[in-house]
Scaffold this active site. Structure first.
Site, PDB file in Angstrom:
ATOM      1  NE  ARG A 199      -3.163  -7.165  -4.572  1.00 31.80           N
ATOM      2  CZ  ARG A 199      -3.935  -7.799  -3.708  1.00 31.80           C
ATOM      3  NH1 ARG A 199      -3.418  -8.233  -2.582  1.00 31.80           N
ATOM      4  NH2 ARG A 199      -5.216  -7.996  -3.959  1.00 31.80           N
ATOM      5  CG  HIS A 256      -1.857  -1.071   1.399  1.00 28.59           C
ATOM      6  ND1 HIS A 256      -1.938  -1.845   2.526  1.00 28.59           N
ATOM      7  CD2 HIS A 256      -2.814  -1.554   0.561  1.00 28.59           C
ATOM      8  CE1 HIS A 256      -2.889  -2.754   2.383  1.00 28.59           C
ATOM      9  NE2 HIS A 256      -3.430  -2.614   1.201  1.00 28.59           N
ATOM     10  CB  SER A 259      -4.179  -6.648   4.952  1.00 34.93           C
ATOM     11  OG  SER A 259      -3.838  -5.405   4.391  1.00 34.93           O
ATOM     12  CE  LYS A 274     -11.554  -7.335   2.309  1.00 34.05           C
ATOM     13  NZ  LYS A 274     -10.331  -6.680   1.832  1.00 34.05           N
TER      14      LYS A 274
END
Ligand code: COA
Length: 158
Positions: free
Chosen positions: A90, A17, A128, A41
């Protein structure tokens, strides 16, 4: 590019990030790092803790502001007069979801555009959740997150 938003969960912020934040801060006059509050989440860190970590890690970037938002991303963009949304790509697996999101956002708010930065290859595998999983099993996370964030993760996991 005047005002841009880099949105996400940041639970917690990783080097991946931070790479996107540093690069987009060079492209925008003001960059809002937007933490989504109403996320489905189940987070490890509270929103306040995530703000604090992000502020700590972006303190050297004067045009970066950490802020939270609820509801639709494009409404948040309108509320801060942002013309651009920044997202990191990504791998190919990110593409389909990101394409759908950017096209939906553009349909709802044609004045807001999305730009994609390809994530530094060094961090292309990172997420993460992966960091939290490695930390949970007492693995070394020093290559994934800054020392300050690593310390917070270790504290949280006891
Ligand atoms: N480096 C490392 N990790 C990265 C990364 C990078 N460059 N880019 C993304 N990730 C990881 C994140 O850590 C996260 O990992 P996790 O799933 O393990 O937590 C994952 O990729 C995706 O997370 P993130 O980029 O934070 O996106 P998100 O899917 O959690 O949230 C929002 C995306 C906030 C932009 C989106 O949900 C949103 O806009 N919500 C508001 C509601 C709305 O407007 N919906 C309509 C949209 S069409």
């Amino acid at each position: 590019m005047k005002t841009a938003i880099y949105p996400g969960s940041f639970d917690p912020v990783t080097y991946g990030h931070l790479d996107i934040i540093e690069r987009s801060a060079k492209l925008a006059e003001v960059l809002y790092v937007g933490i989504l509050r109403n996320n489905s989440k189940k987070p490890l860190f509270s929103v306040e803790e995530r703000i604090e970590m992000l502020e700590h890690e972006t303190a050297h970037l004067p045009n970066v502001k950490v802020i939270t938002f609820d509801g639709l991303l494009v409404d948040f963009a309108r509320s801060v007069n942002a013309q651009v949304l920044v997202r990191g790509l990504r791998a190919v697996t990110d593409f389909e979801y990101e394409l759908q999101m950017s096209q939906t956002n553009r349909k709802i708010a044609p004045e807001v555009d999305t730009i994609f930065l390809t994530t530094n290859l060094k961090y292309a595998y990172l997420s993460s959740s992966i960091v939290k999983e490695v930390a949970f099993y007492q693995g070394d996370i020093s290559a994934f997150v800054p020392p300050y964030v690593a310390e917070k993760i270790h504290q949280k996991m006891g």
